[in-house]
Enzyme design. Sequence first.
Site, PDB file in Angstrom:
ATOM      1  N   LYS A 100       8.878  13.811  60.682  1.00  0.00           N
ATOM      2  CA  LYS A 100       9.144  12.688  59.766  1.00  0.00           C
ATOM      3  C   LYS A 100      10.369  12.953  58.905  1.00  0.00           C
ATOM      4  O   LYS A 100      10.652  12.201  57.971  1.00  0.00           O
ATOM      5  CB  LYS A 100       7.930  12.469  58.851  1.00  0.00           C
ATOM      6  CG  LYS A 100       6.637  12.153  59.569  1.00  0.00           C
ATOM      7  CD  LYS A 100       5.515  12.029  58.536  1.00  0.00           C
ATOM      8  CE  LYS A 100       4.152  12.071  59.183  1.00  0.00           C
ATOM      9  NZ  LYS A 100       3.100  12.349  58.213  1.00  0.00           N
ATOM     10  N   HIS A 158      15.738  38.977  67.107  1.00  0.00           N
ATOM     11  CA  HIS A 158      14.311  38.840  67.430  1.00  0.00           C
ATOM     12  C   HIS A 158      13.738  40.256  67.273  1.00  0.00           C
ATOM     13  O   HIS A 158      13.473  40.950  68.257  1.00  0.00           O
ATOM     14  CB  HIS A 158      14.172  38.322  68.863  1.00  0.00           C
ATOM     15  CG  HIS A 158      12.788  37.888  69.261  1.00  0.00           C
ATOM     16  ND1 HIS A 158      11.669  38.121  68.497  1.00  0.00           N
ATOM     17  CD2 HIS A 158      12.358  37.232  70.373  1.00  0.00           C
ATOM     18  CE1 HIS A 158      10.605  37.639  69.117  1.00  0.00           C
ATOM     19  NE2 HIS A 158      11.000  37.088  70.250  1.00  0.00           N
ATOM     20  N   ARG A 185       9.867  31.283  63.334  1.00  0.00           N
ATOM     21  CA  ARG A 185      10.859  31.156  64.413  1.00  0.00           C
ATOM     22  C   ARG A 185      11.599  29.850  64.180  1.00  0.00           C
ATOM     23  O   ARG A 185      10.981  28.805  63.949  1.00  0.00           O
ATOM     24  CB  ARG A 185      10.184  31.148  65.786  1.00  0.00           C
ATOM     25  CG  ARG A 185      11.158  30.738  66.891  1.00  0.00           C
ATOM     26  CD  ARG A 185      10.606  30.928  68.271  1.00  0.00           C
ATOM     27  NE  ARG A 185      10.500  32.339  68.620  1.00  0.00           N
ATOM     28  CZ  ARG A 185      10.220  32.773  69.847  1.00  0.00           C
ATOM     29  NH1 ARG A 185      10.013  31.910  70.829  1.00  0.00           N
ATOM     30  NH2 ARG A 185      10.118  34.062  70.095  1.00  0.00           N
ATOM     31  N   ARG A 218       4.467  33.989  74.010  1.00  0.00           N
ATOM     32  CA  ARG A 218       4.121  35.386  73.705  1.00  0.00           C
ATOM     33  C   ARG A 218       4.136  35.697  72.209  1.00  0.00           C
ATOM     34  O   ARG A 218       3.189  36.260  71.664  1.00  0.00           O
ATOM     35  CB  ARG A 218       5.117  36.347  74.398  1.00  0.00           C
ATOM     36  CG  ARG A 218       4.872  36.544  75.858  1.00  0.00           C
ATOM     37  CD  ARG A 218       6.201  36.721  76.595  1.00  0.00           C
ATOM     38  NE  ARG A 218       6.834  35.420  76.659  1.00  0.00           N
ATOM     39  CZ  ARG A 218       6.658  34.566  77.664  1.00  0.00           C
ATOM     40  NH1 ARG A 218       5.989  34.948  78.705  1.00  0.00           N
ATOM     41  NH2 ARG A 218       7.199  33.365  77.634  1.00  0.00           N
ATOM     42  N   THR A 219       5.228  35.338  71.533  1.00  0.00           N
ATOM     43  CA  THR A 219       5.393  35.763  70.142  1.00  0.00           C
ATOM     44  C   THR A 219       4.360  35.087  69.246  1.00  0.00           C
ATOM     45  O   THR A 219       3.716  35.734  68.413  1.00  0.00           O
ATOM     46  CB  THR A 219       6.819  35.429  69.662  1.00  0.00           C
ATOM     47  OG1 THR A 219       7.744  35.877  70.662  1.00  0.00           O
ATOM     48  CG2 THR A 219       7.140  36.092  68.346  1.00  0.00           C
TER      49      THR A 219
HETATM   50  N1   CP Z   1       9.892  36.938  74.413  1.00  0.00           N
HETATM   51  C1   CP Z   1       9.597  35.830  73.685  1.00  0.00           C
HETATM   52  O1   CP Z   1      10.051  35.665  72.529  1.00  0.00           O
HETATM   53  O2   CP Z   1       8.759  34.960  74.324  1.00  0.00           O
HETATM   54  P1   CP Z   1       8.233  33.590  73.691  1.00  0.00           P
HETATM   55  O3   CP Z   1       9.438  32.696  73.538  1.00  0.00           O
HETATM   56  O4   CP Z   1       7.228  33.061  74.665  1.00  0.00           O
HETATM   57  O5   CP Z   1       7.647  33.897  72.348  1.00  0.00           O
END
Ligand code: CP
Length: 311
Positions: free
Chosen positions: A84, A134, A106, A56-57
């Site tokens: 590597k 998040h 991330r 999603r993100t």
């Molecule tokens: N909610 C969320 O962060 O989903 P993803 O890990 O798929 O990005």
Amino acid sequence: MRRKDLLGLQDLSKEEINRILDVAARFRSVSERRIKKVPPLRGRTVVTAFFEDSTRTRLSFELAAKRLSADTLNFSAKGSSTAKGETLMDTARNIDAMRPDAIIIRHAAAGAPHMLARAFPCAVINAGDGINEHPTQGLLDLLTMRDHLGDLQGRTVAIVGDVYHSRVARSNLFGLRALGARVRVAGPGTMCPPGLSELGAEVCHGIDEVVEEADVIMMLRIQRERMGPAMMSSSREYSRFYGLDLERLKRARPEVLVMHPGPINRGVEMSPDVADSTRSVILEQVTNGLAVRMALLYLLLGGEEAPDAAS
Ligand code: CP
């Protein structure tokens, strides 16, 4: 927006949060048009750098940048020189050398986005750092709640499950408290970290205790990739004591909202019939994620005026 970066919701004011949500609400219409693209970030470059898995993100940040006409570059640790042995900082220096306007990161290490934000001149957006925050998930959750409930002042939000490992829970807690909501947290003792009360949450250990009074029930994903075997005996037992099924949902208010950040472990955190029920707003969360990420890119990369969906 007078910030270079978005690293968390802990230090965002109510006014800043509402400003982002207002702009996001206006950007939603872009995705309803036949031509789903507007020009404000033409000529700007946005890099998504994902060192942990995401659906999603990652997709919604990329799509948000494209809908605003930015150029996008997608870095994924798998298949890159990280394999590597290249360090995060060296990878980031090389990305920065290509002069992006924003890096969205991330990473499994809490604080990784903060390190990049200090080192580089471009905007840095935290797309999830370890068990810390998040923030864009928190914002999209707030927008979804605000759509249904209006002002969140005095509303009760139950957050249930693996709070210990949940950056989603922390960002929601900060955002909800800033907007005046009451936050009640429930989970197994091993999954509730110390210090939640100091952050403004009411800590309860039973799910039934929090379900009945809630305007919103936010179920959290069990984060197996971050936990050792001592934290949970079995999925079946977890589901029995902390899962949301239709029987438990019957005890909630009839208009309660059921949320989950995804990905869902169906049958563990919630039963499939709850995930797909009329109370579930899980896919609305995803739609709002795109709008929130458009708003953030727009605001951080220089958009100041109310966009009117940026023409
Ligand atoms: N909610 C969320 O962060 O989903 P993803 O890990 O798929 O990005």
